[in-house]
Design an enzyme around this catalytic site. Structure first.
Site, PDB file in Angstrom:
ATOM      1  CG  HIS A  96     -16.968 -11.778 -26.853  1.00  0.00           C
ATOM      2  ND1 HIS A  96     -18.027 -11.010 -26.475  1.00  0.00           N
ATOM      3  CD2 HIS A  96     -16.976 -12.842 -26.007  1.00  0.00           C
ATOM      4  CE1 HIS A  96     -18.656 -11.575 -25.448  1.00  0.00           C
ATOM      5  NE2 HIS A  96     -18.035 -12.692 -25.150  1.00  0.00           N
ATOM      6  CG  HIS A 133     -18.128  -9.161 -21.473  1.00  0.00           C
ATOM      7  ND1 HIS A 133     -18.413 -10.372 -22.049  1.00  0.00           N
ATOM      8  CD2 HIS A 133     -16.851  -9.263 -21.023  1.00  0.00           C
ATOM      9  CE1 HIS A 133     -17.366 -11.164 -21.950  1.00  0.00           C
ATOM     10  NE2 HIS A 133     -16.391 -10.516 -21.330  1.00  0.00           N
TER      11      HIS A 133
HETATM   12  C1  BG6 Z   1     -17.950 -15.045 -22.334  1.00  0.00           C
HETATM   13  C2  BG6 Z   1     -17.896 -16.509 -22.723  1.00  0.00           C
HETATM   14  O1  BG6 Z   1     -18.834 -14.347 -23.165  1.00  0.00           O
HETATM   15  O2  BG6 Z   1     -16.656 -14.468 -22.436  1.00  0.00           O
HETATM   16  C3  BG6 Z   1     -16.912 -17.253 -21.848  1.00  0.00           C
HETATM   17  O3  BG6 Z   1     -19.191 -17.074 -22.581  1.00  0.00           O
HETATM   18  C4  BG6 Z   1     -15.552 -16.570 -21.895  1.00  0.00           C
HETATM   19  O4  BG6 Z   1     -16.784 -18.609 -22.270  1.00  0.00           O
HETATM   20  C5  BG6 Z   1     -15.684 -15.077 -21.593  1.00  0.00           C
HETATM   21  O5  BG6 Z   1     -14.722 -17.196 -20.925  1.00  0.00           O
HETATM   22  C6  BG6 Z   1     -14.368 -14.363 -21.834  1.00  0.00           C
HETATM   23  O6  BG6 Z   1     -14.480 -13.044 -21.372  1.00  0.00           O
HETATM   24  P1  BG6 Z   1     -13.204 -12.246 -20.869  1.00  0.00           P
HETATM   25  O7  BG6 Z   1     -13.729 -10.905 -20.529  1.00  0.00           O
HETATM   26  O8  BG6 Z   1     -12.662 -13.007 -19.688  1.00  0.00           O
HETATM   27  O9  BG6 Z   1     -12.225 -12.248 -21.993  1.00  0.00           O
END
Ligand code: BG6
Length: 496
Positions: free
Chosen positions: A233, A171
């Protein structure tokens, strides 16, 4: 061509909390392709009205009030159907297919279910004839917890679907600020000549969160910050920062360049793991003035919490990309939970010339920095030197900031990362999705860090909730004569 979207696990937590709100945003922005039909599928029977009412309730509780429009909800709801079926059973699945799908339409199948049943569901999709050449399959992490388990999951998918049909979501690639990295680098020619080891001293990538693990304890304890955040990420963000210019912006070119970066990451040998990595785990403390428990003291209504857990909720790594452009440029990565701020940024620290002609320097910093803020604010700032105004003798200098905020104009953002990714999958554009080869290469790199931790018995260091993480994370840079750009430097305010 019209599209039918089937969400398997259609009334589960992921679907209700994330997927329908993101799809609603497509409707709100008039970006839902015409005649799209969304079929939420689950084992538990319910009427279409009951299903709508559940989605409506989650939608209202998860989006900002000003983003709710009754008219848009109604048009969104008119596209949503409920299908009861056991997705691992070809007959049951085929019946939903007969009732709701039009054979002439494209079919997108989103697996919002645990990976351990991916294989069975894919076989059922195949057996009941829903895997047509135009069918697309969407999956997201956790895709394994090592290279080996990833390959096992991927082989299950690959038995039914070709690589072109599989859309793997990360994402972070749906975030505007992450996509802006491509625009920043490749739509601005001034950076390219400087974007290499000759001019860049080091790179920092920071993703900090205030939240703890809460009710996800059991999942998280098997996962930890490295698998949960770095493997996907942070490494994807690193790829956008470090990759060579792709020949064009299609999936093939972008993925090929990202893969080269992942393959060029220097493997960290066991004997260097203590020097190049930091593992932390949050202890109790205060976040925003509210007392919070430590990781091992979290209370879960679902699971026993292990009071001796060695799972890291914070990790910092000094990485290096071994290629012509980057060799010798350290890349410091850090991410953690229950830290003092939700904050993600990339710092490109440029080198400084040894010969300085300005005798009076009123700043500690002198070398230029390009600071790319990802969230919660998004923007780009160039930290540079200028003359201190006034009649002082000579030309005294100090640092200031050239700031470019992407959140300007008070523009209300009316969508999220998943909306963007849904938009792309419905249009059949895989550019912002991750290839199997990338996921595999990322696991390979992460696996050897785990192997090093295991063989050296490297334990987690506690850090106070609400802090910046374990002290060793600061040392990781300080021993190289460098510092994290900690947010005490109020970038955005500095300009006012
Ligand atoms: C997710 C993780 O992929 O990303 C979570 O599993 C994390 O642990 C989250 O909190 C963070 O996403 P964002 O978009 O809030 O930075």
């Amino acid at each position: 061509m019209n599209t039918d979207l089937l969400i398997v696990g259609g009334d589960g937590d992921l679907a209700l909390r994330k997927l329908y709100p993101s799809l609603y945003f497509l409707e709100l922005n008039n970006r839902m392709p015409e005649n799209t039909r969304i079929i939420g599928m689950a084992r538990t029977g319910q009427t279409r009205e009951e299903f709508h009412s559940k989605i409506h309730q989650w939608l209202k509780s998860s989006i900002k009030e000003e983003l709710y429009s009754e008219e848009k909800w109604q048009s969104f709801a008119s596209k949503i159907w409920f299908g009861q079926a056991d997705a691992t059973n070809p007959e049951s699945l085929g019946q939903v297919g007969k009732n709701y799908f039009d054979n002439d339409n494209h079919l997108v199948i989103y697996l919002a279910i645990p990976p351990m049943i991916f294989g069975k569901v894919c076989s059922a999709i195949n057996a009941c004839g829903l895997n047509r050449p135009t069918t697309r399959l969407v999956v997201e992490k956790p895709l394994g917890d090592s290279q080996e388990t990833f390959l096992a999951i991927n082989n299950e998918l690959a038995r039914t679907f070709t690589e072109d049909q599989i859309f793997r979501i990360d994402h972070y690639l749906g975030k505007e600020s992450v996509q802006n990295l491509l625009a920043l680098r490749f739509a601005n020619d001034i950076f390219e000549p400087l974007w290499n080891a000759r001019y860049i001293d080091h790179i920092q990538i920071t993703v900090t969160e205030k939240v703890g693990v809460g009710n996800r304890w059991a999942f998280y304890d098997q996962t930890g910050a490295t698998r949960d955040m770095v493997q996907n990420h942070l490494l994807q963000v690193l790829c956008f920062v470090a990759m060579e210019p792709p020949a064009c912006l299609n999936a093939e070119s972008v993925r090929a360049e990202k893969l080269k970066v992942l393959n060029a990451l220097r493997q960290i040998p066991d004997h260097e793991v203590q020097e190049l990595t930091v593992r932390g785990q949050y202890a109790g403390g205060y976040v925003d003035g509210v007392e919070v428990p430590g990781y091992r003291q979290e209370v879960s209504d679902k699971y026993e919490v292990n009071p001796n857990s060695q799972t890291e909720t914070f990790v910092a790594i000094k990485a290096e990309i071994e290629n012509w452009r980057w060799s010798g440029v350290p890349i410091y990565l850090r991410t953690g939970k229950r830290l003092h701020k939700r904050h993600s940024e990339i710092v490109i620290q440029f080198k400084q010339s040894k010969h300085q002609i300005f005798k009076q320097n009123h700043s500690e910093h002198r070398a230029n920095q390009l600071i790319i803020q990802l969230q919660p604010d998004s923007g780009v700032a160039l930290r540079m030197m200028h003359k201190v105004q006034g009649l002082d003798a000579g030309i005294p200098v100090e640092d200031g900031v050239l700031n470019f905020s992407l959140d300007e104009d008070g523009q209300k953002v009316k969508y999220d990362a998943y909306s963007r990714l849904f938009f792309d999958v419905l249009r059949n554009d895989p550019t912002l999705f991750v290839s199997a080869a990338e996921v595999q290469a990322a696991w390979r790199w992460v696996d050897q860090i785990f192997a090093g931790w295991k063989s050296t018995g490297m334990e987690v260091q506690p850090y106070k909730s609400g802090s910046r993480g374990p002290e060793n994370a600061e040392n990781l840079m300080q021993k190289d004569g460098r510092n994290w750009l900690n947010e005490d430097f109020e970038l955005w305010c500095a300009l006012e």
